[in-house]
Design a protein around this motif. Structure first.
Motif, short mmCIF file in Angstrom:
data_model
loop_
_atom_site.label_atom_id
_atom_site.label_comp_id
_atom_site.label_asym_id
_atom_site.label_seq_id
_atom_site.Cartn_x
_atom_site.Cartn_y
_atom_site.Cartn_z
N ASP A 189 47.07 44.45 36.63
CA ASP A 189 47.11 43.09 37.32
C ASP A 189 46.36 42.25 37.33
N PHE A 190 46.69 41.04 36.29
CA PHE A 190 45.71 40.11 35.71
C PHE A 190 44.78 39.13 36.66
N LEU A 191 46.14 38.90 37.78
CA LEU A 191 46.05 36.93 38.96
C LEU A 191 44.79 38.46 39.62
N SER A 192 45.26 39.46 40.37
CA SER A 192 44.06 40.34 41.52
C SER A 192 43.09 40.96 40.60
N GLU A 193 42.76 40.90 39.42
CA GLU A 193 41.89 41.06 38.89
C GLU A 193 40.34 40.16 38.99
N TYR A 194 41.37 38.73 38.36
CA TYR A 194 40.07 37.63 38.27
C TYR A 194 40.86 36.59 39.52
N SER A 195 41.75 36.79 40.08
CA SER A 195 41.47 35.80 41.43
C SER A 195 40.59 35.71 42.36
N LYS A 196 40.47 37.01 42.68
CA LYS A 196 39.23 36.64 43.33
C LYS A 196 37.40 36.53 43.05
#
Length: 465
Positions: free
Chosen positions: A35-42
């Protein structure tokens, strides 16, 4: 999206990309990025590059959509739905008919098809897709069907299956292990073992064999198209759970195929003519690239063109329209420039009209008579193309403007009316990226599935400034 780097997350999220489609085929540190957003947003928040309010806004948009759809409302008439509501006879019949409508007859030498089950009492059935395990008949992004009827099961409802039969049906093709999102094909060929098997059965069979292909994309089956012992070729796409019944209906004449190819089937050498990294649709002469799709491809002959499809009968076209003209108002700065070929010496003062700034109420109307010249009724898809003025540079060769499916009884004629919106039907995407209607003489073209019959007429488009 997964090809993008970490820094690209921030502008994407702020620009409104609220949803990520999850599963990735790219690995990082030995594990897939799910999951691109989950991987990088945090990490972006922790580094101060993204605000929590940006994430809140994305989540708010998604939950608002779910609320508008009634996801949290526990609506009884929806909450009680289950498999019995989906797997009704009506829905299975719809899936069955949809699969039949999509089947395309590519070759039928000597009218080998349809087979008469009263005369041909048994057939031999071979090929990896004959028993079609789950997911072989499904395309990408599909839910599980109510049931799977394999091609072998469908055929067995009509005739006996026997290895000693004089008529052979081979069911081959590819599947989602070879073509799907994130899994690009390396060539346009059948798996080598299938080609060898088909040639083996063609040589051994007393009669010409029937080849049925399951695939999403085109396959170079030039060897089969030219082979005298391969009498018929059907393309069934990925026909879904009722695919076995649909294929059998076409083979044994319960349904007259009327499907037409939704994409061009190139020969395998096409993969050497243009690299995958070229995003140009238009030809690039200086690099020798022939362009993409039926709209722009100007290279060597293809195997089967876009819109190709045979029938168990013959259809012909007639029209009483021999030409028409239409005038569009072009006041208020609606005029746009147009790219012309170098041989064009003079051009009009208003070369084209910008579709985005125009009311676009003008239409062109005409009738097409579809004549069934054979002894079998059948459905036929009438494809209407438009072609821009020949003096326009790098314009589409032609483009689909409308289509209608019509059933025409044997030896009968059906009249099919069309009304084309001028902006939608004759508009082209110019080199400047504007969608414009060009000044000059465009053309309406109607071709049947094997190009044996066509009608066309000019449409002169002027502008009042």
């Amino acid at each position: 999206m997964f090809l993008l780097s970490f820094p690209s997350l921030i502008p994407l999220l702020r620009a409104g990309l609220d949803l990520d489609c999850a599963e990735s085929w790219i690995e990082e540190k030995g594990r897939p990025l799910r999951d691109f957003l989950s991987e990088y947003s945090k990490a972006a928040v922790e580094q101060g590059k993204l605000r929590e309010s940006d994430i809140d806004n994305a989540l708010r948009n998604q939950y608002m959509t779910l609320m508008r759809l009634g996801y949290f409302d526990n609506i009884p008439r929806y909450a009680s739905l289950n498999e019995t509501d989906i797997c009704t006879d009506e829905h299975r019949s719809l899936a069955h008919d949809g699969a039949r409508q999509g089947i395309v007859l590519l070759k039928n030498d000597g009218n080998l098809l349809p087979l008469d089950p009263e005369k041909i009492l048994a057939v031999a059935v071979h090929g990896p897709h004959a028993r079609a395990p789950e997911k072989v008949m499904d395309g990408d992004y599909t839910g599980p069907p109510c049931r799977y009827v394999t091609p072998r099961q469908g055929i067995s409802k009509h005739v006996k299956i026997s290895h000693r039969a004089n008529t052979t049906i081979y069911l081959g093709g590819i599947n989602l292990h070879i073509e799907r999102e994130g899994n690009d094909r390396e060539d346009l060929l059948l798996p080598k073992n299938q080609t060898e098997e088909i040639l083996h059965f063609a040589k051994a069979s007393q009669n010409p064999i029937i080849l049925v292909i399951l695939s999403g994309g085109g396959i170079d089956v030039s060897f089969a198209h030219k082979h005298p012992k391969i009498g018929a070729i059907l393309w069934a796409g990925y026909p879904g759970g009722e695919g076995g019944n649909a294929i059998a209906d076409v083979i044994f004449g319960r349904y007259n195929p009327g499907g037409r190819l939704p994409l061009t089937w190139f020969k395998n050498k096409y993969i050497q003519q243009i690299p995958m990294t070229s995003m140009e649709f238009r030809p690039v002469p200086e690099k020798g690239y022939p362009g993409r799709t039926y709209k722009f491809y100007d290279g060597p002959e293809v195997l089967y063109p876009f819109g190709y499809g045979l029938s168990y009968t013959k259809f012909h076209y007639e029209t009483s329209t021999d030409g028409t003209s239409v005038t569009l108002p072009a006041t208020g700065g609606h005029c746009k420039g147009l790219s012309y070929k170098p041989s064009v010496a003079t051009t009009p003062s208003c070369q084209a009209v910008d579709v985005a700034g125009h009311a676009c109420t003008e239409t062109v109307s005409f009738n097409i008579s579809v004549i069934n010249g054979g002894g079998r009724g059948g459905a036929h898809v009438v494809l209407v193309y438009t072609a821009p003025p020949p003096e326009v540079a790098q314009a589409p060769i032609k483009q689909v403007a409308a289509f209608r499916r019509v059933f025409v009884p044997a030896t009968s004629t059906a009249t099919v009316p069309f009304t084309l919106n001028v902006c939608k039907a004759f508009g082209i995407v110019e080199r400047t990226a504007y969608t414009v209607v060009p000044s000059g003489v465009s053309k309406v073209l109607v071709e049947n599935g094997d190009s044996s019959s066509s009608v066309s007429f000019p449409v002169k488009i002027d502008f009042s400034v």
